[in-house]
Scaffold this active site. Structure first.
Site, PDB file in Angstrom:
ATOM      1  N   HIS A 230     -10.875  -3.576  11.201  1.00 27.99           N
ATOM      2  CA  HIS A 230     -11.555  -3.702   9.913  1.00 27.99           C
ATOM      3  C   HIS A 230     -12.810  -2.841   9.847  1.00 27.99           C
ATOM      4  O   HIS A 230     -13.694  -3.080   9.038  1.00 27.99           O
ATOM      5  CB  HIS A 230     -11.911  -5.165   9.632  1.00 27.99           C
ATOM      6  CG  HIS A 230     -10.791  -5.933   8.970  1.00 27.99           C
ATOM      7  ND1 HIS A 230      -9.497  -5.459   8.911  1.00 27.99           N
ATOM      8  CD2 HIS A 230     -10.774  -7.126   8.322  1.00 27.99           C
ATOM      9  CE1 HIS A 230      -8.738  -6.339   8.266  1.00 27.99           C
ATOM     10  NE2 HIS A 230      -9.486  -7.359   7.908  1.00 27.99           N
TER      11      HIS A 230
ATOM     12  N   GLU B 205       0.816  -1.218   0.000  1.00 29.29           N
ATOM     13  CA  GLU B 205       0.000   0.000   0.000  1.00 29.29           C
ATOM     14  C   GLU B 205       0.845   1.262   0.000  1.00 29.29           C
ATOM     15  O   GLU B 205       0.518   2.247  -0.673  1.00 29.29           O
ATOM     16  CB  GLU B 205      -0.928   0.006   1.222  1.00 29.29           C
ATOM     17  CG  GLU B 205      -2.018  -1.068   1.210  1.00 29.29           C
ATOM     18  CD  GLU B 205      -1.548  -2.426   1.697  1.00 29.29           C
ATOM     19  OE1 GLU B 205      -0.338  -2.595   1.997  1.00 29.29           O
ATOM     20  OE2 GLU B 205      -2.382  -3.346   1.761  1.00 29.29           O
TER      21      GLU B 205
END
Ligand SMILES: Cc1ncc(C[n+]2csc(CCOP(=O)(O)OP(=O)(O)O)c2C)c(N)n1
Ligand SMILES: [Mg+2]
Lengths: 339, 347
Positions: free
Chosen positions: B130, B61
């Protein structure tokens, strides 16, 4: 901090194993652990559709052998760092079974009080550090703990488990570099199941020889041909002995091939997605470590172990189902540690 | 009858149309060509535009965000997708130190037309790592724009506006909104930065609901209507830049502002909005302000704790009721809504 005593204790009333063994791994312990993990995860898969587990689960069915072989070569005071696919490492290291299942059920009695779920298992007493849902995040924490043990000259070994996908993150390379530089007592353990979610290693890495990456950073690396328990155990036991004898012996890196039988996340199979075939997995299933381990025991011993494990697992699920949910009033507990 | 699309389909259509219109638009991120197509938001695009324009990435990322900046400097318009906002944290250095600052720091020489899509999770034990919204952290940084559409119509219009914007835009998607269906024009259109919308009119108080909390506010309004309270509801849509005027106009009328953030309230977009409105109306007396958000803790996984973690229509309505009537004991029943029922694992 995990305890420094070497008293061996196991969750769920399972008998102790001898932590300081050398020579080949004890076939009974090996079978018991493999069976325990398989049975637990199959039971998770079975109850999942009923929604008693309301959180993502990443099963390691098919991948149990590596965690079992590695953890059998460790002692209670050694420490493992796993991932969100961490049920196998947790159980193999001796993590408490009842508290694990309760955690998946979101219950008060869970290993994280229900606040973490399947992706955040922890059992500090048994040397299982908390796992992370963010890929590769705990690799440097493992190094940090190894450096603390080194600093205090404690003969303890740290193992960092991670998947092949984690070897693409920058933090993986940064940690390898620092570990080599500091000669830290750390074992890197890559469980290479060839996939990150549905994408094959070869579609993600131009140079997909993971051991070469480690070596390039100054960490000696070894690739296992298979996930054969005896081979993996022997190598890891040797590496661990070396690190215990000399806290400056330096890190080592192992890559073990393995195969995830189920879908990336969730209880089912996923051949309909088309990224791999049922035959790919069937080939792995032909080499099932659990079946091999069963074959090394007499029928009578096997039956005893099976009864024991099945009973412990059934009780763990019953207890989890019966346990209370955390009270809403505890929502703000543990944000900070208060003196 | 206007054509209806889901939120997911609207994102996909906006991407498709922009890629068709502008060869400089490229799309990448973990799983964009995956069999599950990022919940369907990239469905058909790999086949239509080819692997050079639509591609999966390794788990990298940080690097891929810098790659997007470099592409943008060279005149491309990258869209970088994160299946969870939490993973954008690995990209934070590139977003905050490079993408956001580039145009200013290099004296107006290098602007960064890129879009970062980040998904917020909720329910089914998405838990600590999450479920995070995190948009307030990014909205804090000058140079980044942040948008959080709540309807399929705005999902399309905001994404088109974000792609065409000459600056980095964080496009925030809530997984619970992916299920929404609504009218979406086929033609291309923009929902421009800094345009809030009054989604329901009322005289008794102003409720501003951010991201998924927009939907929860509309539900709370329903509960309030049953006891004779008329709430005006505003969807800010763009969080940076914020359309302050629309909110100030409403509060001037209703004299009460309740902002419901889909993030922790402290140092959040919602709290900033309250502060900005209070400043704008500082000469006026008798205005009530309130900001609700996540409880100040990590999102727990266990369902009973998670239920207490988020504002919900009942708790929002109770808060509004207290502001209007001064009575804190009233609370409507907690109802089950379709998306929270249909949203099930595994994922
Ligand atoms: C930093 C980060 N990026 C993306 C994800 C989404 N994600 C979850 S698991 C996974 C695949 C990881 O593959 P691997 O490391 O090989 O582990 P495996 O799942 O095969 O055990 C991805 C991409 C994540 N959790 N964290
Ligand atoms: Mg993998």
């Amino acid at each position: 901090m995990p305890p420094t005593s070497s008293r061996e204790s196991r969750g769920a009333g399972l008998p102790a194993r001898d932590p300081a063994r050398t020579g080949p791994p004890d076939p009974e312990t090996c079978y018991r652990l493999l069976l325990l993990i398989r049975t637990v995860e199959e039971e998770i898969a079975r109850v999942y559709p009923s929604d008693v587990i309301k959180s993502p689960v990443h099963l390691s069915i098919g991948q149990e052998a590596v965690a079992v072989a590695v953890c059998m070569a460790l002692r209670l005071e050694d420490v493992v760092f796993g991932t969100y696919r961490g049920h196998a490492a947790y159980l193999a290291k001796g993590g408490d079974l009842d508290r694990m299942i309760a955690e998946l059920y979101g219950k008060n009695t869970g290993c994280a009080g229900g606040k973490g779920g399947s992706m955040h298992l922890v059992d500090v007493e048994h040397g299982v550090m908390g796992t992370s849902a963010v890929v590769a995040t705990t690799i440097p924490e493992a190094l940090g703990m190894a450096m603390a043990f080194q600093y205090r000259r404690e003969p303890r070994v740290v193992v960092s488990f991670f998947g092949d996908g984690a070897t693409e993150e920058g933090v993986f390379f940064e940690t390898l570099n620092v570990a080599a530089l500091r000669k830290a007592p750390l074992i890197f353990l890559c469980e290479n199941n060839s996939y990150a979610i549905h994408t094959h290693l070869h579609q993600r890495q131009a140079q997909s020889d993971i051991c070469r990456k480690a070596e390039a950073m100054g960490v000696p690396a070894f690739r296992f041909e298979s996930d054969d328990v005896e081979t993996v155990y022997a190598r890891i036991a040797g590496a661990a002995a070396r690190l215990r004898a000399d806290p400056f012996a330096g890190p080592c890196f192992f890559e073990a091939p393995t195969c995830r039988w189920r879908e990336h996340v969730g209880p089912g199979e996923d051949f309909h997605l088309g990224y791999r075939t049922a035959d790919d997995v069937r080939r792995c299933q032909a080499n099932d470590a659990l079946k091999k381990a069963a074959g090394r025991l007499t029928e009578i011993r096997r039956a005893v172990i099976e009864r024991e494990v099945l009973g412990a697992v059934a009780r763990a699920f019953e207890r989890a189902a019966a346990a209370p949910f955390p009270e809403a009033g505890t929502l703000l507990d543990d944000v900070y540690k208060e003196v | 009858m206007e054509r209806e699309l889901s939120f997911v389909e609207a994102i996909c259509e906006a991407t498709d149309q922009e890629m068709g219109r502008d060869r400089n638009v490229v799309l990448f991120g973990l799983g964009v060509d995956d069999p599950k197509h990022i919940q369907g938001t990239t469905k058909g695009l790999p086949e239509k535009y080819g692997a050079e324009r639509v591609f999966d990435t390794p788990l990298s990322e940080d690097a891929m965000t810098g790659v997007a900046v470099g592409m943008a400097w060279a005149g491309l318009r990258p869209i970088h997708v994160h299946i969870r906002m939490d993973f954008a944290l690995l990209a934070a250095n590139q977003l905050v130190n490079m993408a956001a600052k580039s145009y200013y720091m290099f004296g107006g020489k290098l602007n960064v037309p890129m879009v970062v899509r980040g998904m917020i999770g909720k329910s089914w034990g998405q838990g600590p790592q999450h479920s995070q919204a995190l948009y307030s952290m990014f909205a804090h940084v000058p140079g980044l724009k942040v948008v959080a559409p709540t309807t399929p119509h705005d999902a399309k219009g905001c994404l088109i506006a974000a792609i065409r914007d000459d600056n980095p835009v964080l496009y925030v998607e809530h997984r619970m909104l992916h299920f929404q269906k609504g009218p979406v024009p086929e033609a291309m259109y923009e929902v421009a930065p800094g345009s809030a919308r009054v989604t329901a009119e009322g005289a008794d108080l102003t409720m501003v609901g951010i991201s998924y909390m927009q939907l929860e506010c509309l539900r709370a309004r329903h509960e309030l209507a049953a006891v004779g309270i008329e709430a005006e509801v505003i969807d800010p849509i763009w969080l940076a830049p914020l359309d302050l005027d629309t909110v100030v106009r409403s509060v001037r009328k209703t004299r009460r502002l309740l902002v419901v953030d889909n993030d922790w309230a402290y140092c959040g977009v919602g709290a900033s909005l309250v502060a900005a409105v209070a400043e704008a109306l500082s000469g006026e007396v008798g205005i009530q302000y309130r900001c609700l958000g996540f409880q100040p803790t990590t999102c727990p996984t266990s369902p009973t704790l998670e239920e207490a973690f988020y504002p919900n229509p009942a708790s929002i309505a109770a808060g509004a009721h207290e502001m209007v009537r001064g009575d804190s004991t009233w609370r409507p029943p907690r109802r089950a809504y379709p998306e929270t029922i249909s949203f099930r694992g595994p994922f």
